[in-house]
Design a protein around this motif. Structure first.
Motif, PDB file in Angstrom:
ATOM      1  N   MET A   1       0.847  -1.185   0.000  1.00 16.44           N
ATOM      2  CA  MET A   1       0.000   0.000   0.000  1.00 16.44           C
ATOM      3  C   MET A   1       0.887   1.241   0.000  1.00 16.44           C
ATOM      4  SD  MET A   1      -3.532   0.578   2.118  1.00 16.44           S
ATOM      5  CE  MET A   1      -2.853   0.434   3.758  1.00 16.44           C
ATOM      6  N   LYS A   2       0.393   2.296  -0.619  1.00 20.94           N
ATOM      7  CA  LYS A   2       1.209   3.469  -0.867  1.00 20.94           C
ATOM      8  C   LYS A   2       0.445   4.731  -0.490  1.00 20.94           C
ATOM      9  CE  LYS A   2       3.357   3.371  -4.762  1.00 20.94           C
ATOM     10  NZ  LYS A   2       3.600   3.366  -6.224  1.00 20.94           N
ATOM     11  N   LEU A   3       1.174   5.726   0.054  1.00 24.90           N
ATOM     12  CA  LEU A   3       0.615   7.041   0.348  1.00 24.90           C
ATOM     13  C   LEU A   3       1.385   8.096  -0.423  1.00 24.90           C
ATOM     14  CD1 LEU A   3      -1.061   9.101   2.215  1.00 24.90           C
ATOM     15  CD2 LEU A   3       1.032   9.159   3.586  1.00 24.90           C
ATOM     16  N   MET A 261       7.186  12.754  -1.999  1.00 23.41           N
ATOM     17  CA  MET A 261       7.618  11.433  -2.402  1.00 23.41           C
ATOM     18  C   MET A 261       6.632  10.403  -1.860  1.00 23.41           C
ATOM     19  SD  MET A 261      10.445  11.686  -4.148  1.00 23.41           S
ATOM     20  CE  MET A 261      11.147  10.041  -4.028  1.00 23.41           C
ATOM     21  N   ALA A 262       6.300   9.437  -2.688  1.00 26.08           N
ATOM     22  CA  ALA A 262       5.390   8.377  -2.252  1.00 26.08           C
ATOM     23  C   ALA A 262       6.059   7.542  -1.152  1.00 26.08           C
ATOM     24  CB  ALA A 262       4.996   7.501  -3.422  1.00 26.08           C
ATOM     25  N   ILE A 263       5.268   7.164  -0.160  1.00 26.62           N
ATOM     26  CA  ILE A 263       5.737   6.301   0.925  1.00 26.62           C
ATOM     27  C   ILE A 263       5.027   4.966   0.795  1.00 26.62           C
ATOM     28  CG2 ILE A 263       6.008   6.045   3.411  1.00 26.62           C
ATOM     29  CD1 ILE A 263       5.589   9.069   3.647  1.00 26.62           C
ATOM     30  N   GLU A 264       5.786   3.880   0.818  1.00 29.77           N
ATOM     31  CA  GLU A 264       5.186   2.569   0.579  1.00 29.77           C
ATOM     32  C   GLU A 264       5.419   1.665   1.779  1.00 29.77           C
ATOM     33  OE1 GLU A 264       4.819  -0.527  -3.172  1.00 29.77           O
ATOM     34  OE2 GLU A 264       6.106   1.224  -3.277  1.00 29.77           O
ATOM     35  N   VAL A 265       4.425   0.839   2.049  1.00 29.27           N
ATOM     36  CA  VAL A 265       4.542  -0.085   3.167  1.00 29.27           C
ATOM     37  C   VAL A 265       4.001  -1.445   2.739  1.00 29.27           C
ATOM     38  CG1 VAL A 265       2.312   0.576   4.112  1.00 29.27           C
ATOM     39  CG2 VAL A 265       4.039  -0.424   5.615  1.00 29.27           C
TER      40      VAL A 265
END
Length: 265
Positions: A1-3, A261-265
């Motif tokens: 999932m990405k923010l 910047m996109a943050i991904e988890v």
């Protein structure tokens, strides 16, 4: 999932949360064109959006929703009172009734494979909420426009892997600034906005050992600036139980006018 924070601040707010199958916006408080440009940076097109979650009806959260919804036939998720207010905002134009999806705080629902948990918040709007989103065992929470918080809100936001938390103003800047008295009192009240200090205190209660990113959001253009928000929150987190270096939490400030910047988890 990405923010991805597309825009965050008192002039307009819009965040993207998604995975390979589902693409969601949280608020649409900037122009449709700017929203699409932000999505394009991570390879998403407007017609791929699965839905828009609205926190509340203030214009810096809904400005672009009419254009987007009509152009791409996108479902709009909001509380009943928020929908009522949106329908009466002439600046948004006519939005087809069948695009509105009514939600209720604490009643989880799904958009494709992402579970959404709306949470009631304290703000001077019709029926405002913040949102946590789940993809399997990963959790992203976005909580801005909080006049204050309590154990209920903390409980709903805890265990997030990525979070956006409001750091709206520096109290001293606000008190000494040009705003009229009534507006200062509104912002400082329980139904206004979180100060930098209060933001740091909330974040500290939410810290865990698996956080991948903490974004400070909804900064006031007149009563705050990035470095001050960052340093104030950093100070509040300085004696936490997880690390001596808050950079390990991915602490940063969401940009006002440009995507981050996109943050991904």
């Amino acid at each position: 999932m990405k923010l991805l924070s597309i825009s965050s601040g008192s002039s307009g707010n819009c965040y993207y949360v998604g995975n390979d199958n589902t693409h969601i916006l949280v608020d649409a408080g900037i122009s449709g064109k700017k929203i699409e440009c932000g999505l394009n940076q991570i390879g998403i097109k407007g017609n791929e959006l699965s839905g828009v979650l609205i926190t509340h009806e203030h214009i810096d959260h809904v400005k672009g929703i009419g254009v987007l919804a009509r152009k791409y036939n996108i479902p709009i998720y909001a509380t009943d009172d928020t929908i009522f207010e949106i329908k009466h905002m002439k600046s948004l134009g006519d939005i087809p009734n069948d695009l509105f999806v009514r939600i209720e705080p604490d009643n989880k629902f799904m958009i494709n494979d992402i579970t959404i948990d709306p949470t009631s918040i304290w703000h001077d709007a019709a029926d405002p909420v913040c949102y946590s989103m789940f993809d399997g065992n990963k959790k992203i929470s976005i909580a801005t426009d909080l006049g204050n918080y309590d154990d209920y809100i903390v409980d709903k936001l805890k265990d997030s892997d990525i979070m956006v938390i409001e750091a709206n103003h520096d109290i001293r800047m606000l008190q000494a600034g040009p705003y009229p008295y009534y507006l200062k009192q509104r912002i400082l009240g329980n139904y206004g906005h979180l100060s930098n200090e209060r933001s740091g205190q909330l974040i500290k209660t939410l810290l865990n050992n698996h956080i991948k990113g903490i974004l400070l959001g909804h900064l006031s253009k007149e009563n705050n600036f990035e470095e001050l928000a960052y340093e104030t929150v950093k100070l509040e987190l300085s004696d936490n139980e997880f690390t001596n270096d808050v950079r390990e939490f991915g602490l940063c400030v969401a940009k006002r006018d440009i995507p981050g910047m996109a943050i991904e988890v």
